[in-house]
Design a protein around this motif. Structure first.
Motif, PDB file in Angstrom:
ATOM      1  N   THR A 248      75.638  34.955  21.854  1.00 23.37           N
ATOM      2  CA  THR A 248      75.610  34.864  20.498  1.00 23.37           C
ATOM      3  C   THR A 248      74.762  33.639  19.765  1.00 23.37           C
ATOM      4  N   VAL A 249      73.592  32.749  20.562  1.00 25.39           N
ATOM      5  CA  VAL A 249      72.951  31.717  20.082  1.00 25.39           C
ATOM      6  C   VAL A 249      71.596  32.433  19.120  1.00 25.39           C
ATOM      7  N   VAL A 250      71.674  32.577  17.668  1.00 22.38           N
ATOM      8  CA  VAL A 250      71.030  32.925  16.582  1.00 22.38           C
ATOM      9  C   VAL A 250      69.804  32.108  16.643  1.00 22.38           C
ATOM     10  N   SER A 251      70.851  31.033  16.432  1.00 22.78           N
ATOM     11  CA  SER A 251      69.542  29.753  16.149  1.00 22.78           C
ATOM     12  C   SER A 251      69.566  28.758  17.262  1.00 22.78           C
ATOM     13  N   THR A 252      68.632  27.523  17.728  1.00 22.73           N
ATOM     14  CA  THR A 252      68.466  26.443  18.865  1.00 22.73           C
ATOM     15  C   THR A 252      67.981  26.030  18.320  1.00 22.73           C
ATOM     16  N   VAL A 253      68.611  24.246  19.519  1.00 21.49           N
ATOM     17  CA  VAL A 253      66.861  23.534  19.734  1.00 21.49           C
ATOM     18  C   VAL A 253      67.417  23.253  21.372  1.00 21.49           C
ATOM     19  N   ILE A 254      65.617  22.868  21.581  1.00 24.31           N
ATOM     20  CA  ILE A 254      65.115  22.687  22.515  1.00 24.31           C
ATOM     21  C   ILE A 254      64.708  21.748  22.704  1.00 24.31           C
ATOM     22  N   ILE A 255      64.814  20.535  23.515  1.00 26.05           N
ATOM     23  CA  ILE A 255      64.104  19.384  23.053  1.00 26.05           C
ATOM     24  C   ILE A 255      63.854  18.797  24.590  1.00 26.05           C
ATOM     25  N   PRO A 256      62.492  17.985  25.066  1.00 26.21           N
ATOM     26  CA  PRO A 256      61.897  18.619  26.689  1.00 26.21           C
ATOM     27  C   PRO A 256      62.135  16.695  26.655  1.00 26.21           C
ATOM     28  N   LEU A 257      62.767  16.243  27.947  1.00 23.56           N
ATOM     29  CA  LEU A 257      62.471  15.330  28.454  1.00 23.56           C
ATOM     30  C   LEU A 257      61.684  14.707  29.295  1.00 23.56           C
ATOM     31  N   ARG A 258      62.058  13.373  28.849  1.00 24.28           N
ATOM     32  CA  ARG A 258      60.531  13.110  30.162  1.00 24.28           C
ATOM     33  C   ARG A 258      60.218  11.631  29.700  1.00 24.28           C
ATOM     34  N   LYS A 259      60.041  10.830  30.748  1.00 23.33           N
ATOM     35  CA  LYS A 259      60.343   9.265  30.703  1.00 23.33           C
ATOM     36  C   LYS A 259      59.045   8.655  29.858  1.00 23.33           C
ATOM     37  N   PRO A 260      59.198   7.278  29.077  1.00 19.06           N
ATOM     38  CA  PRO A 260      58.022   6.683  28.546  1.00 19.06           C
ATOM     39  C   PRO A 260      57.191   6.351  28.766  1.00 19.06           C
ATOM     40  N   GLY A 261      56.230   7.785  28.351  1.00 14.37           N
ATOM     41  CA  GLY A 261      54.322   7.799  28.969  1.00 14.37           C
ATOM     42  C   GLY A 261      54.137   9.017  29.338  1.00 14.37           C
ATOM     43  N   ASP A 262      55.171   9.744  30.004  1.00 14.26           N
ATOM     44  CA  ASP A 262      54.773  10.816  31.028  1.00 14.26           C
ATOM     45  C   ASP A 262      54.284  12.188  30.054  1.00 14.26           C
ATOM     46  N   LYS A 263      53.395  12.354  30.646  1.00 13.08           N
ATOM     47  CA  LYS A 263      53.305  13.740  30.111  1.00 13.08           C
ATOM     48  C   LYS A 263      54.083  15.375  30.366  1.00 13.08           C
ATOM     49  N   GLN A 264      54.515  14.934  31.532  1.00 12.94           N
ATOM     50  CA  GLN A 264      55.197  15.967  32.613  1.00 12.94           C
ATOM     51  C   GLN A 264      56.366  16.104  31.887  1.00 12.94           C
ATOM     52  N   ALA A 265      57.087  17.110  31.597  1.00 13.30           N
ATOM     53  CA  ALA A 265      58.776  17.129  31.533  1.00 13.30           C
ATOM     54  C   ALA A 265      59.601  17.244  32.481  1.00 13.30           C
ATOM     55  N   PHE A 266      60.860  16.114  33.036  1.00 12.72           N
ATOM     56  CA  PHE A 266      61.454  16.465  33.876  1.00 12.72           C
ATOM     57  C   PHE A 266      63.154  17.390  33.366  1.00 12.72           C
ATOM     58  N   GLY A 267      63.496  18.191  32.450  1.00  7.68           N
ATOM     59  CA  GLY A 267      64.652  18.718  32.022  1.00  7.68           C
ATOM     60  C   GLY A 267      63.537  19.316  31.184  1.00  7.68           C
ATOM     61  N   LEU A 268      64.955  20.025  29.966  1.00  6.16           N
ATOM     62  CA  LEU A 268      65.181  20.688  29.257  1.00  6.16           C
ATOM     63  C   LEU A 268      66.929  20.184  28.596  1.00  6.16           C
ATOM     64  N   LEU A 269      66.733  19.584  27.490  1.00  7.46           N
ATOM     65  CA  LEU A 269      68.408  19.862  26.413  1.00  7.46           C
ATOM     66  C   LEU A 269      68.010  20.705  26.142  1.00  7.46           C
ATOM     67  N   ILE A 270      69.380  22.008  25.636  1.00 10.53           N
ATOM     68  CA  ILE A 270      69.326  22.906  24.612  1.00 10.53           C
ATOM     69  C   ILE A 270      70.649  23.199  24.528  1.00 10.53           C
ATOM     70  N   MET A 271      70.673  23.145  22.903  1.00 10.33           N
ATOM     71  CA  MET A 271      71.512  22.960  21.932  1.00 10.33           C
ATOM     72  C   MET A 271      71.248  24.369  21.417  1.00 10.33           C
ATOM     73  N   GLY A 272      72.971  25.100  21.043  1.00 11.00           N
ATOM     74  CA  GLY A 272      73.104  27.098  20.218  1.00 11.00           C
ATOM     75  C   GLY A 272      73.997  26.561  19.036  1.00 11.00           C
ATOM     76  N   SER A 273      73.920  27.551  17.873  1.00 11.83           N
ATOM     77  CA  SER A 273      74.909  28.179  17.278  1.00 11.83           C
ATOM     78  C   SER A 273      74.627  29.749  16.684  1.00 11.83           C
ATOM     79  N   GLN A 274      75.590  29.785  16.423  1.00 13.23           N
ATOM     80  CA  GLN A 274      75.682  31.113  16.086  1.00 13.23           C
ATOM     81  C   GLN A 274      74.936  31.810  14.308  1.00 13.23           C
ATOM     82  N   ASP A 275      75.135  30.597  14.119  1.00 19.68           N
ATOM     83  CA  ASP A 275      74.540  30.208  12.565  1.00 19.68           C
ATOM     84  C   ASP A 275      72.828  29.456  12.458  1.00 19.68           C
ATOM     85  N   ALA A 276      72.440  30.879  11.528  1.00 19.74           N
ATOM     86  CA  ALA A 276      70.771  30.861  11.621  1.00 19.74           C
ATOM     87  C   ALA A 276      70.304  29.871  11.059  1.00 19.74           C
TER      88      ALA A 276
END
Length: 222
Positions: free
Chosen positions: A166-194
């Motif tokens: 049902t997800v039409v539009s989304t936000v995907i946010i990388p999770l990082r420690k301060p100063g790190d280039k490598q992400a250790f995770g992702l935070l995802i939000m989704g909506s059926q509203d475009a």
């Protein structure tokens, strides 16, 4: 034969001699200009009033937009405050992923939210927030230098949500420690509203959400 007056010189003369119309006040009523609003001939005084009214309307519209933006930012700031309160009330580190996601759902009224992290301590090896992450997803997370906000392009991360179909539009946010280039995770939000999440949206608050989530969830890492 009289040479035609240069309009630039006339304008400069009037600029240099502001008292001209004081000395020739009768001209204010005699000089006629075409009004762009009505199309009829109006006096210089009437034309000046039209110009002032137009400037006033422009300033009024600008002020209205500034007030609207201020109101929207205040509302977002209040929601952000409520969400951080939820994080501070979290009972232990293991419950933090649930606090992050449920807090966003309730405070920002986002239909679907989830999170995934990798490199977690062994104590969390069987938890929901570490499962189903492919190497491609990690590579994708490392490639995100800023939050993605826009249409769902069948991202793997979106499939981690409760009802991804049902997800039409989304936000995907990388999770990082301060100063790190490598992400250790992702935070995802989704909506059926475009229109809920679009590429035209400002991402300042999303960056803050990502930084706060990263700080809260980094305690889970090995």
């Amino acid at each position: 034969m009289t040479a035609p007056l240069d309009s630039t010189l006339v304008a400069q003369y009037l600029t240099d001699h502001p008292q001209f119309f004081e000395e020739h006040a009768d001209l204010l009523g005699e000089i006629k200009l075409a009004s762009p609003l009505t199309g009829r001939a109006v006096s210089l005084q009437e034309r000046q009033m039209e110009v002032l009214r137009d400037k006033y309307k422009t300033l009024e519209l600008r002020m209205s937009n500034l007030m609207r933006l201020a109101s929207e930012n205040e509302a977002i700031a209040n929601k952000f405050h409520r969400w951080t309160q939820v994080l501070l009330q979290s009972e232990d580190v293991g419950s933090m992923p649930h606090s992050v996601t449920s807090g966003l759902k309730n405070s920002f009224e986002v239909p679907q939210v989830t999170v995934r992290i990798w490199g977690a301590a062994p104590d969390y090896a069987d938890e929901w927030f570490v499962k189903g992450v492919s190497e491609d997803a990690r590579i994708f997370a490392n490639s995100l230098l800023a939050p993605y906000c826009g249409a769902n392009k069948d991202f793997e991360a979106v499939r981690w949500l409760d009802d991804p179909s049902t997800v039409v539009s989304t936000v995907i946010i990388p999770l990082r420690k301060p100063g790190d280039k490598q992400a250790f995770g992702l935070l995802i939000m989704g909506s059926q509203d475009a229109n809920r999440f679009t590429a035209l949206m400002a991402t300042d608050f999303l960056v803050h959400i990502g930084e706060t989530s990263s700080t809260a969830l980094a305690w889970l890492l090995a």
